[in-house]
Scaffold this motif. Sequence first.
Motif, PDB file in Angstrom:
ATOM      1  N   ASP A 118      14.533   8.437  -4.874  1.00  0.00           N
ATOM      2  CA  ASP A 118      12.950   8.741  -5.689  1.00  0.00           C
ATOM      3  C   ASP A 118      11.823   7.904  -7.098  1.00  0.00           C
ATOM      4  O   ASP A 118      10.872   7.979  -7.503  1.00  0.00           O
ATOM      5  CB  ASP A 118      13.497   9.325  -7.060  1.00  0.00           C
ATOM      6  CG  ASP A 118      13.803   9.192  -7.677  1.00  0.00           C
ATOM      7  OD1 ASP A 118      15.391   7.943  -7.416  1.00  0.00           O
ATOM      8  OD2 ASP A 118      14.506   9.672  -8.569  1.00  0.00           O
ATOM      9  N   VAL A 119      12.134   6.084  -6.512  1.00  0.00           N
ATOM     10  CA  VAL A 119      11.391   5.596  -7.516  1.00  0.00           C
ATOM     11  C   VAL A 119      10.744   4.148  -6.929  1.00  0.00           C
ATOM     12  O   VAL A 119      11.663   3.498  -6.029  1.00  0.00           O
ATOM     13  CB  VAL A 119      12.143   4.664  -8.165  1.00  0.00           C
ATOM     14  CG1 VAL A 119      10.929   4.144  -9.580  1.00  0.00           C
ATOM     15  CG2 VAL A 119      13.023   6.166  -9.274  1.00  0.00           C
ATOM     16  N   GLY A 120       9.391   4.484  -6.644  1.00  0.00           N
ATOM     17  CA  GLY A 120       8.692   3.725  -6.138  1.00  0.00           C
ATOM     18  C   GLY A 120       9.233   1.953  -6.524  1.00  0.00           C
ATOM     19  O   GLY A 120       9.579   0.954  -5.610  1.00  0.00           O
ATOM     20  N   ASP A 121       9.386   1.838  -7.646  1.00  0.00           N
ATOM     21  CA  ASP A 121       9.178   0.427  -8.329  1.00  0.00           C
ATOM     22  C   ASP A 121      10.469  -0.036  -7.999  1.00  0.00           C
ATOM     23  O   ASP A 121      10.637  -1.937  -8.425  1.00  0.00           O
ATOM     24  CB  ASP A 121       8.580   0.540  -9.602  1.00  0.00           C
ATOM     25  CG  ASP A 121       8.693   1.179 -10.161  1.00  0.00           C
ATOM     26  OD1 ASP A 121       9.532   1.898 -10.125  1.00  0.00           O
ATOM     27  OD2 ASP A 121       8.641   0.795 -11.863  1.00  0.00           O
ATOM     28  N   THR A 122      11.332   0.508  -7.587  1.00  0.00           N
ATOM     29  CA  THR A 122      13.178  -0.554  -7.522  1.00  0.00           C
ATOM     30  C   THR A 122      13.351   0.718  -6.141  1.00  0.00           C
ATOM     31  O   THR A 122      12.975  -1.131  -5.456  1.00  0.00           O
ATOM     32  CB  THR A 122      13.601   0.682  -8.905  1.00  0.00           C
ATOM     33  OG1 THR A 122      13.820   1.796  -8.565  1.00  0.00           O
ATOM     34  CG2 THR A 122      13.646   0.183 -10.072  1.00  0.00           C
ATOM     35  N   ASP A 123      13.568   1.533  -5.922  1.00  0.00           N
ATOM     36  CA  ASP A 123      13.961   1.800  -4.294  1.00  0.00           C
ATOM     37  C   ASP A 123      13.025   0.868  -3.253  1.00  0.00           C
ATOM     38  O   ASP A 123      13.225   0.473  -2.664  1.00  0.00           O
ATOM     39  CB  ASP A 123      14.787   2.821  -3.953  1.00  0.00           C
ATOM     40  CG  ASP A 123      15.324   4.218  -5.595  1.00  0.00           C
ATOM     41  OD1 ASP A 123      15.972   3.269  -5.762  1.00  0.00           O
ATOM     42  OD2 ASP A 123      14.950   4.855  -5.722  1.00  0.00           O
ATOM     43  N   MET A 124      11.856   1.739  -3.170  1.00  0.00           N
ATOM     44  CA  MET A 124      11.115   1.223  -1.984  1.00  0.00           C
ATOM     45  C   MET A 124       9.905   0.037  -2.249  1.00  0.00           C
ATOM     46  O   MET A 124      10.997  -0.761  -1.357  1.00  0.00           O
ATOM     47  CB  MET A 124       9.805   1.734  -2.146  1.00  0.00           C
ATOM     48  CG  MET A 124       9.751   3.690  -2.897  1.00  0.00           C
ATOM     49  SD  MET A 124      10.072   3.902  -0.740  1.00  0.00           S
ATOM     50  CE  MET A 124      11.872   4.485  -1.462  1.00  0.00           C
ATOM     51  N   LEU A 125      10.420  -1.204  -3.634  1.00  0.00           N
ATOM     52  CA  LEU A 125      10.645  -2.706  -3.239  1.00  0.00           C
ATOM     53  C   LEU A 125      11.380  -3.366  -3.087  1.00  0.00           C
ATOM     54  O   LEU A 125      11.095  -4.066  -2.733  1.00  0.00           O
ATOM     55  CB  LEU A 125      10.045  -2.825  -4.838  1.00  0.00           C
ATOM     56  CG  LEU A 125       8.463  -2.017  -5.386  1.00  0.00           C
ATOM     57  CD1 LEU A 125       9.011  -2.644  -6.883  1.00  0.00           C
ATOM     58  CD2 LEU A 125       7.348  -2.662  -4.336  1.00  0.00           C
ATOM     59  N   ALA A 126      12.810  -2.435  -3.310  1.00  0.00           N
ATOM     60  CA  ALA A 126      13.881  -3.375  -2.785  1.00  0.00           C
ATOM     61  C   ALA A 126      13.896  -3.292  -1.239  1.00  0.00           C
ATOM     62  O   ALA A 126      14.261  -3.669  -0.486  1.00  0.00           O
ATOM     63  CB  ALA A 126      15.067  -2.975  -3.211  1.00  0.00           C
TER      64      ALA A 126
END
Length: 183
Positions: A118-126
């Motif tokens: 649900d978090v772009g700057d953690t989940d999606m970046l990883a």
Amino acid sequence: MKPIQAVFLDRDGTIGGTGHFVHLNDFQLYPNSAAALRLLREAGLLVFAFTNQHRIAQGQASVEQFEQQLASYGFHRAYICPYEANDECECRKPLPGMLLQAAADYRVDLTRCVVIGDVGDTDMLAADAVGAMKVIVKTGWGSGSLGPYRERWAGVEPDYVAEDVMDAAEWILRQQADVGPYH
């Protein structure tokens, strides 16, 4: 596209809770999360939790407690970063350490895996760092990640925007149906 091998799911805001830390005793799955996890497992996919839990470093819970809770939901394994944001570690999202460890442990090709969060700057970046497919859910912080906080992960595009984890699971199964099962 090659068959999908594994799915990684964030905890808070993705499968339940509010997006903020919710203590283990108070954490509630979203109504369709258990069914979504079951669908993914029944499709023959490895299903992993990967979650930042800095409250462990603060003594509010233990890694073992999180592992037990996540195992009770049907995850094959939980990858948990127990460190504070300012601690130096390789596992805290958006760093891909938890994904890399799972790849080593289970011999999966991360480019054949999906990350749901649900978090772009953690989940999606990883996910982007390892070439995994990226599915962002609108639950938890998802709507904010897609709106006012979109600049924090500018340049990274999700492969799919899901209403919730069931929508994400159904999208994954449609992708899998297009390429056949993993062997």
